[in-house]
Design a protein around this motif. Structure first.
Motif, short mmCIF file in Angstrom:
data_model
loop_
_atom_site.label_atom_id
_atom_site.label_comp_id
_atom_site.label_asym_id
_atom_site.label_seq_id
_atom_site.Cartn_x
_atom_site.Cartn_y
_atom_site.Cartn_z
N ASN A 1 59.53 24.92 51.11
CA ASN A 1 58.86 23.91 50.31
C ASN A 1 58.43 24.49 48.96
OD1 ASN A 1 59.08 21.98 52.33
ND2 ASN A 1 57.14 22.57 53.24
N HIS B 1 66.42 27.32 61.80
CA HIS B 1 65.71 26.59 60.75
C HIS B 1 64.77 25.60 61.43
CE1 HIS B 1 64.82 24.69 56.93
NE2 HIS B 1 64.92 23.54 57.56
N ASN B 2 63.53 25.62 61.05
CA ASN B 2 62.53 24.70 61.58
C ASN B 2 62.41 23.55 60.58
OD1 ASN B 2 59.92 23.43 61.84
ND2 ASN B 2 59.27 25.13 63.13
N ASP B 3 62.98 22.39 60.93
CA ASP B 3 62.97 21.23 60.03
C ASP B 3 61.56 20.72 59.77
OD1 ASP B 3 65.72 20.94 59.49
OD2 ASP B 3 66.03 19.96 61.42
N LYS B 4 60.72 20.72 60.80
CA LYS B 4 59.37 20.18 60.67
C LYS B 4 58.57 20.93 59.59
CE LYS B 4 55.23 19.16 63.38
NZ LYS B 4 54.58 19.26 64.68
N GLU B 5 58.73 22.24 59.55
CA GLU B 5 57.99 23.05 58.57
C GLU B 5 58.87 23.50 57.41
OE1 GLU B 5 54.82 25.69 60.43
OE2 GLU B 5 56.27 25.47 62.07
N ASN B 6 60.13 23.08 57.40
CA ASN B 6 61.08 23.44 56.37
C ASN B 6 61.07 24.95 56.10
OD1 ASN B 6 63.16 22.98 54.57
ND2 ASN B 6 61.79 22.60 52.85
N LYS B 7 61.40 25.69 57.15
CA LYS B 7 61.43 27.15 57.01
C LYS B 7 62.60 27.72 57.79
CE LYS B 7 58.41 28.13 60.94
NZ LYS B 7 57.16 28.72 61.37
N ARG C 1 47.97 30.72 63.84
CA ARG C 1 49.05 29.81 64.26
C ARG C 1 49.13 29.68 65.78
NH1 ARG C 1 53.69 27.53 62.39
NH2 ARG C 1 55.29 27.19 63.95
#
Length: 121
Positions: A109, A78-84, A36
């Motif tokens: 997800n 919360h990371n919206d782009k990666e939904n985490k 990553r």
């Protein structure tokens, strides 16, 4: 043997795991974290990778971890782009003393793989 098992668990995790000591020096990155961040940052100070506000929050969380053996996990964002969701988790020795921390990532997800599909290849 137990240390090998725990290391294997972390190494097989698809989520990046970065483990730091109480001085925020990175002591371990699992393969997903190295991938990553495009390099192994072991031995570097985590705070060099963050802005001043993030470093302030890291310090606040470490202070909170140090106040009680029961203070062990903090939701950080919360990371919206990666939904985490991302958490900081305390690492303690068997006496409950704080020895470090790591970042825990929980992806939200739904899994798209077919159950047991890998067994058919």
């Amino acid at each position: 043997m137990l240390n090998k098992l725990f290391k294997s668990i972390i190494d097989q995790d698809n989520a990046p795991v970065v483990v730091c000591d109480t001085g925020s020096v990175i002591v371990y990155m699992n393969p997903a974290a190295v991938k990553r961040y495009h390099r192994d940052l072991t031995g570097s100070n985590l705070k060099k990778c963050h802005n001043a506000k993030s470093n302030e929050m890291i310090d606040k969380v470490l202070s909170w971890f140090g106040k009680s053996k029961d203070n062990n996990i903090v939701f950080t964002y919360h990371n919206d782009k990666e939904n985490k969701d991302v958490y900081m988790v305390a690492l303690r020795d068997k006496n409950g003393s704080l020895i470090g921390y790591y970042e825990k990532q929980e992806f939200k997800n739904k899994e798209t793989a077919v159950p047991y599909e890998a067994l058919n290849s």
